[in-house]
Write an enzyme that holds these catalytic residues in place. Structure first.
Site, PDB file in Angstrom:
ATOM      1  N   HIS A   4       0.803  -1.215   0.000  1.00  0.00           N
ATOM      2  CA  HIS A   4       0.000   0.000   0.000  1.00  0.00           C
ATOM      3  C   HIS A   4       0.840   1.272   0.000  1.00  0.00           C
ATOM      4  CE1 HIS A   4      -1.898  -3.296   2.338  1.00  0.00           C
ATOM      5  NE2 HIS A   4      -2.859  -3.075   1.472  1.00  0.00           N
ATOM      6  N   GLY A  20      -7.935  11.920   6.003  1.00  0.00           N
ATOM      7  CA  GLY A  20      -8.530  10.775   5.326  1.00  0.00           C
ATOM      8  C   GLY A  20      -8.517  10.944   3.821  1.00  0.00           C
ATOM      9  N   ARG A  24      -7.201  16.423   0.515  1.00  0.00           N
ATOM     10  CA  ARG A  24      -6.777  17.236   1.657  1.00  0.00           C
ATOM     11  C   ARG A  24      -5.287  17.044   1.918  1.00  0.00           C
ATOM     12  NH1 ARG A  24     -10.571  16.141   6.149  1.00  0.00           N
ATOM     13  NH2 ARG A  24     -12.001  17.346   4.866  1.00  0.00           N
ATOM     14  N   ARG A  43      -2.831   3.322  -5.131  1.00  0.00           N
ATOM     15  CA  ARG A  43      -4.289   3.391  -4.984  1.00  0.00           C
ATOM     16  C   ARG A  43      -4.784   4.836  -4.850  1.00  0.00           C
ATOM     17  NH1 ARG A  43      -6.913  -1.556  -3.018  1.00  0.00           N
ATOM     18  NH2 ARG A  43      -5.410  -3.273  -3.084  1.00  0.00           N
ATOM     19  N   ARG A  87      -3.902  12.292  13.166  1.00  0.00           N
ATOM     20  CA  ARG A  87      -5.038  12.284  12.235  1.00  0.00           C
ATOM     21  C   ARG A  87      -5.714  13.647  12.254  1.00  0.00           C
ATOM     22  NH1 ARG A  87      -9.756  11.602  10.027  1.00  0.00           N
ATOM     23  NH2 ARG A  87     -11.695  11.584  11.226  1.00  0.00           N
ATOM     24  N   VAL A  88      -5.981  14.199  11.067  1.00  0.00           N
ATOM     25  CA  VAL A  88      -6.748  15.432  10.939  1.00  0.00           C
ATOM     26  C   VAL A  88      -7.922  15.143  10.007  1.00  0.00           C
ATOM     27  CG1 VAL A  88      -4.880  17.050  11.433  1.00  0.00           C
ATOM     28  CG2 VAL A  88      -5.184  16.246   9.096  1.00  0.00           C
ATOM     29  N   SER A  90     -12.618  15.502   9.511  1.00  0.00           N
ATOM     30  CA  SER A  90     -13.900  16.108   9.844  1.00  0.00           C
ATOM     31  C   SER A  90     -14.661  15.200  10.799  1.00  0.00           C
ATOM     32  CB  SER A  90     -14.717  16.351   8.576  1.00  0.00           C
ATOM     33  OG  SER A  90     -14.906  15.132   7.872  1.00  0.00           O
ATOM     34  N   GLU A 178     -16.823  10.289  14.304  1.00  0.00           N
ATOM     35  CA  GLU A 178     -16.000  10.187  13.098  1.00  0.00           C
ATOM     36  C   GLU A 178     -15.734   8.705  12.847  1.00  0.00           C
ATOM     37  OE1 GLU A 178     -12.081   9.625  13.739  1.00  0.00           O
ATOM     38  OE2 GLU A 178     -13.338   8.686  15.262  1.00  0.00           O
ATOM     39  N   MET A 179     -14.779   8.360  11.989  1.00  0.00           N
ATOM     40  CA  MET A 179     -14.673   6.969  11.554  1.00  0.00           C
ATOM     41  C   MET A 179     -13.265   6.384  11.588  1.00  0.00           C
ATOM     42  SD  MET A 179     -17.409   6.919   8.370  1.00  0.00           S
ATOM     43  CE  MET A 179     -17.541   5.127   8.390  1.00  0.00           C
ATOM     44  N   ASP A 203     -20.358  19.183  10.582  1.00  0.00           N
ATOM     45  CA  ASP A 203     -21.807  19.212  10.728  1.00  0.00           C
ATOM     46  C   ASP A 203     -22.138  18.982  12.196  1.00  0.00           C
ATOM     47  OD1 ASP A 203     -22.693  15.943  10.624  1.00  0.00           O
ATOM     48  OD2 ASP A 203     -20.797  16.487   9.694  1.00  0.00           O
ATOM     49  N   ARG A 216     -15.101  21.769   3.546  1.00  0.00           N
ATOM     50  CA  ARG A 216     -14.421  20.748   4.359  1.00  0.00           C
ATOM     51  C   ARG A 216     -12.952  20.620   3.975  1.00  0.00           C
ATOM     52  NH1 ARG A 216     -18.448  15.759   5.663  1.00  0.00           N
ATOM     53  NH2 ARG A 216     -20.395  16.898   5.736  1.00  0.00           N
TER      54      ARG A 216
END
Length: 249
Positions: A4, A20, A24, A43, A87-88, A90, A178-179, A203, A216
């Protein structure tokens, strides 16, 4: 190199800023780094290494979700000897007091993901940020007059929350959903490294306010500056700060 990441080991800095979205990632490199150059595009997950205040920094996308960030973070920690990942991204606010664009530092991360079951602990592991990184981010925000909320995040595998888990966790004081943060914190713990999540509110699930997609990408500058300043301090203090202390034999 990994399946990867095509970068050479020396191409990756000891501290990585990890949005992510690959768009960005390019935005941060173009706007904030000097002499930034592309080191990975496998990728389409773009990674750039350059300099911020003369300190080498890598900015590399993680993709979306815990499975994706778990792969990239684990490989950066274990194959590229990265020490710090910030990590930055939304997040959706679970507190009506958090306005659009507010920055939140994830002290800990709740999750509905099954990622941590692979180690069969027989217990519930609590994914948390590196205290040294969190303290550094808070200190920079205060010195620069920036508002930075600190608290617990909810890191979910489900973007569409049919079970309404986010609002249930809001009642327990969780600030935003977030995820990725739980996957990052777990990878850092597995590798004995450091991690921090900074999110900017795109949001608000309580008030219904929503930021458009273009905003965003381009309006999260306060979060990015806090992350970069934290990265510089971590690099300057790299030999002074340990992830954890092992007892002497």
């Amino acid at each position: 190199m990994t399946p990867h990441n095509s970068a050479k080991r020396e191409d990756i800095a000891k501290t990585v800023i990890m949005p992510g979205d690959p768009i960005r990632s390019k935005y941060i490199a173009d706007q904030y780094l000097e002499a930034a150059h592309l080191v990975n595009d496998v990728r389409g997950v773009q990674g750039y290494t350059g300099y911020y205040h003369s300190v080498p920094i890598t900015v590399m996308a993680s993709g979306m979700g815990i499975p994706s960030i778990s792969i990239y973070a684990r490989e950066l920690y274990s194959q590229y000897d990265v020490e710090n990942i910030i990590r930055v991204g939304s997040a959706g606010a679970l507190n009506k007091e958090l306005s659009l664009g507010s920055v939140v530092a994830g002290m800990a991360s709740c999750t509905d993901s099954n990622i941590m079951s692979q180690v069969d602990l027989g217990a519930t592991f609590a994914p948390t940020a590196s205290y040294s990184m969190l303290e550094t981010a808070v200190d920079h925000a205060r010195k620069n007059g920036m508002d930075l909320a600190v608290g617990t995040l909810y890191s979910t595998d489900a973007f569409y929350d049919d079970a309404n888990r986010a609002m249930k966790l809001a009642k327990l004081g969780v600030l935003a959903v977030e995820m990725e943060s739980a996957g990052l914190y777990f990878a850092a713990a597995q590798c004995g490294k450091r991690a921090l999540t900074l999110v900017s509110i795109s949001d608000n699930l309580v008030t219904g306010e929503v930021m458009d997609p273009e905003e965003r990408v381009t309006t999260f500058n306060q979060m990015i500056v806090i992350a970069l300043q934290t990265a510089v301090t971590m690099e300057q203090n790299r030999n002074k700060i340990l992830s954890f202390s092992k007892p002497e034999k």
